[in-house]
Design an enzyme around this catalytic site. Structure first.
Site, PDB file in Angstrom:
ATOM      1  N   SER A   1      12.094  34.474  56.744  1.00 40.81           N
ATOM      2  CA  SER A   1      13.447  34.386  57.274  1.00 40.81           C
ATOM      3  C   SER A   1      14.292  35.528  56.723  1.00 40.81           C
ATOM      4  O   SER A   1      14.066  35.994  55.592  1.00 40.81           O
ATOM      5  CB  SER A   1      14.037  33.045  56.808  1.00 40.81           C
ATOM      6  OG  SER A   1      15.425  33.018  56.991  1.00 40.81           O
TER       7      SER A   1
ATOM      8  N   TYR B   1      16.284  26.617  49.915  1.00 39.35           N
ATOM      9  CA  TYR B   1      15.455  26.928  51.095  1.00 39.35           C
ATOM     10  C   TYR B   1      15.085  28.413  51.083  1.00 39.35           C
ATOM     11  O   TYR B   1      13.908  28.787  51.185  1.00 39.35           O
ATOM     12  CB  TYR B   1      16.203  26.580  52.394  1.00 39.35           C
ATOM     13  CG  TYR B   1      15.549  27.206  53.600  1.00 39.35           C
ATOM     14  CD1 TYR B   1      14.328  26.734  54.070  1.00 39.35           C
ATOM     15  CD2 TYR B   1      16.116  28.318  54.242  1.00 39.35           C
ATOM     16  CE1 TYR B   1      13.687  27.341  55.155  1.00 39.35           C
ATOM     17  CE2 TYR B   1      15.490  28.927  55.321  1.00 39.35           C
ATOM     18  CZ  TYR B   1      14.281  28.428  55.768  1.00 39.35           C
ATOM     19  OH  TYR B   1      13.655  29.040  56.822  1.00 39.35           O
TER      20      TYR B   1
ATOM     21  N   LYS C   1      11.371  30.498  50.487  1.00 39.44           N
ATOM     22  CA  LYS C   1      10.776  31.518  51.368  1.00 39.44           C
ATOM     23  C   LYS C   1      10.447  32.778  50.563  1.00 39.44           C
ATOM     24  O   LYS C   1       9.395  33.384  50.752  1.00 39.44           O
ATOM     25  CB  LYS C   1      11.738  31.859  52.515  1.00 39.44           C
ATOM     26  CG  LYS C   1      11.877  30.756  53.537  1.00 39.44           C
ATOM     27  CD  LYS C   1      10.634  30.636  54.411  1.00 39.44           C
ATOM     28  CE  LYS C   1      10.650  29.441  55.307  1.00 39.44           C
ATOM     29  NZ  LYS C   1       9.420  29.165  56.003  1.00 39.44           N
TER      30      LYS C   1
ATOM     31  N   PHE D   1      15.357  36.435  62.403  1.00 42.13           N
ATOM     32  CA  PHE D   1      16.808  36.403  62.291  1.00 42.13           C
ATOM     33  C   PHE D   1      17.275  35.054  62.870  1.00 42.13           C
ATOM     34  O   PHE D   1      16.844  34.031  62.368  1.00 42.13           O
ATOM     35  CB  PHE D   1      17.408  37.698  62.867  1.00 42.13           C
ATOM     36  CG  PHE D   1      17.264  38.795  61.825  1.00 42.13           C
ATOM     37  CD1 PHE D   1      15.994  39.256  61.457  1.00 42.13           C
ATOM     38  CD2 PHE D   1      18.344  39.273  61.124  1.00 42.13           C
ATOM     39  CE1 PHE D   1      15.812  40.186  60.419  1.00 42.13           C
ATOM     40  CE2 PHE D   1      18.191  40.212  60.095  1.00 42.13           C
ATOM     41  CZ  PHE D   1      16.919  40.667  59.756  1.00 42.13           C
TER      42      PHE D   1
ATOM     43  N   ASP E   1      27.175  31.648  53.299  1.00 36.87           N
ATOM     44  CA  ASP E   1      27.180  32.486  54.509  1.00 36.87           C
ATOM     45  C   ASP E   1      27.511  33.935  54.151  1.00 36.87           C
ATOM     46  O   ASP E   1      28.381  34.189  53.316  1.00 36.87           O
ATOM     47  CB  ASP E   1      28.244  31.979  55.502  1.00 36.87           C
ATOM     48  CG  ASP E   1      27.714  30.869  56.397  1.00 36.87           C
ATOM     49  OD1 ASP E   1      26.485  30.672  56.451  1.00 36.87           O
ATOM     50  OD2 ASP E   1      28.545  30.194  57.045  1.00 36.87           O
TER      51      ASP E   1
END
Ligand code: NAD
Ligand code: WQD
Length: 351
Positions: free
Chosen positions: A126, A151, A155, A180, A298
């Site tokens: 990701s 999370y 990854k 993406f 974010d």
């Protein structure tokens, strides 16, 4: 025996679309999924779409005995590894589940692959592994950053595990695909994104508002240094993403050894407000929304430079945003309850 591609998590959103393309391209596939975030109905829909039987095993990638049995029963020559947990907010509340499922699950899978002498692996990574990107668009060579949540860290840990594996043993051929923001659905409206719990990603939240299941869309933050203050993301059609897997598989099954990393994105960024407006244009609906504080973790902008995949895989995203939104909306309107049957109406008292 016919060579088979094992697809872990193949009943899920991305895995099911990729499974269909593989079947359509003449591959034999076996889906392994524990259905923790999907449903058998997805496999039934794959059978409907492909007009063929689809081999499916309900089981867990953490189950070593089951994996050994699968590798000894089927002539598996490659694994597309989608299985994992992916809800960012849930990963903050339940980090151990994410490390156990994603990291340990992948380790267990790789060990079983090595025991069975299967060394072709495509892994679902990701863009989250880039953390807060220093430059835009993001090029693979820029290196990874600090993911903002368990999370994302799971990854990144898996990527490091796979990189060590490829360094230690040259028989491994590994494609790490950094996705993406996948959206959209198959044009039939029969398969799409159907998470078991409440969605958190923008498109499923938006289509829930459009279909009246949610009163208004919450837009997280309007003070980012972007064109309109809302976050910019690189949305990619799930069918383009699936095609990227077929290309990666082809390259791995050629003469390619070692570990390769490819960004799978469109290269074009859209803000949250641009997505809302494009969705309104496509559907003719009005989407009520309200601004809220920024969502933790974010980043202002996340956009791929996918030219490495273009050069090395001969792949690029083809489908435009309008197509992605039309297909997302068709999926939602045809399947308001995802793969679940329509709930029975409540019986009136006395009836
Ligand atoms: P999904 O939840 O729809 O699919 C994952 C599938 O894996 C589900 O069907 C689930 O039941 C299964 N699964 C989970 N744990 C398992 C286990 N231990 N054993 C067997 N099956 C298990 O998610 P998706 O959107 O299709 O994502 C697929 C992969 O791509 C995931 O690894 C995800 O982290 C990654 N990814 C997704 C996105 C995205 O936005 N959808 C973006 C980047 C990366
Ligand atoms: C997109 C934008 C939100 C919902 C996540 C994971 C990433 C990858 C893809 C799995 C952001 C805004 C969202 C809402 C909003 N997944 N938004 N209101 O965060 O870019 O990426 O999914 O690997 O790892 O982090 O995607 O769809 O959640 O958000 O305003 O109700 O939409 O703030 O700017 P994200 P997203």
């Amino acid at each position: 025996m016919r060579k088979t591609t094992l697809i872990t998590g193949g009943a899920g959103y991305l895995g099911s679309h990729t499974a269909l393309q593989l079947i359509e391209a003449g591959h034999s596939v076996l889906i392994l999924d524990n259905l923790c975030n999907s449903s058998r109905e997805a496999v039934a829909r794959l059978e409907l779409l492909s007009h063929s039987h689809v081999d499916f095993i309900e089981g867990d990638i953490r189950d070593a005995a089951l994996l050994d049995e699968i590798f000894s029963t089927y002539a598996i020559d490659a694994v597309l590894h989608f299985a994992g947990l992916k809800a960012v907010a849930q990963s903050v509340r339940r980090p151990m589940d994410y490390y156990a499922n994603n990291v340990f699950g992948t380790l267990n899978l790789c060990q079983a692959m090595a025991r069975a002498h299967v060394f072709n692996l495509v892994f679902s990574s990701s863009a989250t592994v880039y953390g807060e990107p220093a430059r835009m668009p993001i090029v693979e060579e820029h290196g990874t950053g600090k993911p903002a949540n368990p999370y994302g860290r799971s990854k990144l840990m898996i990527e490091e595990l796979l990189s060590d594996l490829a360094l230690a043993d040259s028989r491994w051929n590994i494609a790490v695909l950094r996705y993406f923001n996948p959206i959209g659905a198959h044009q039939s409206g029969l398969i799409g994104e159907a998470p078991s719990g409440r969605p958190n990603n923008l498109l499923p939240c938006l289509t829930e508002v459009a279909s009246g299941q949610r009163a208004a869309l919450t837009v997280y933050g309007n003070d980012y240094p972007t064109v309109d203050g809302t976050c910019i993301r690189d949305y990619i059609h799930v069918l383009d993403l699936a095609e990227g897997h077929l290309k990666a598989l082809q390259v791995l099954q050629g003469d390619e050894h070692g570990l390769h990393v490819w960004n799978l994105g469109s290269g074009t960024g859209y803000s949250v407000l641009q997505i809302i407006s494009a969705f309104e244009d496509v559907t003719g609906l009005r989407i009520p929304y309200r601004f809220a504080a920024r969502r933790a973790g974010d980043v202002a902008e996340c956009r791929a430079d996918a030219s490495k995949a273009g050069r090395e895989l001969g792949w690029r995203a083809q489908r435009e945003l309008t197509q992605m939104l039309i297909d997302s909306w068709r999926w939602q309107t045809s399947n308001p309850w995802g793969y679940r049957p329509q709930p029975a109406p409540l019986l009136a008292v006395g009836s």
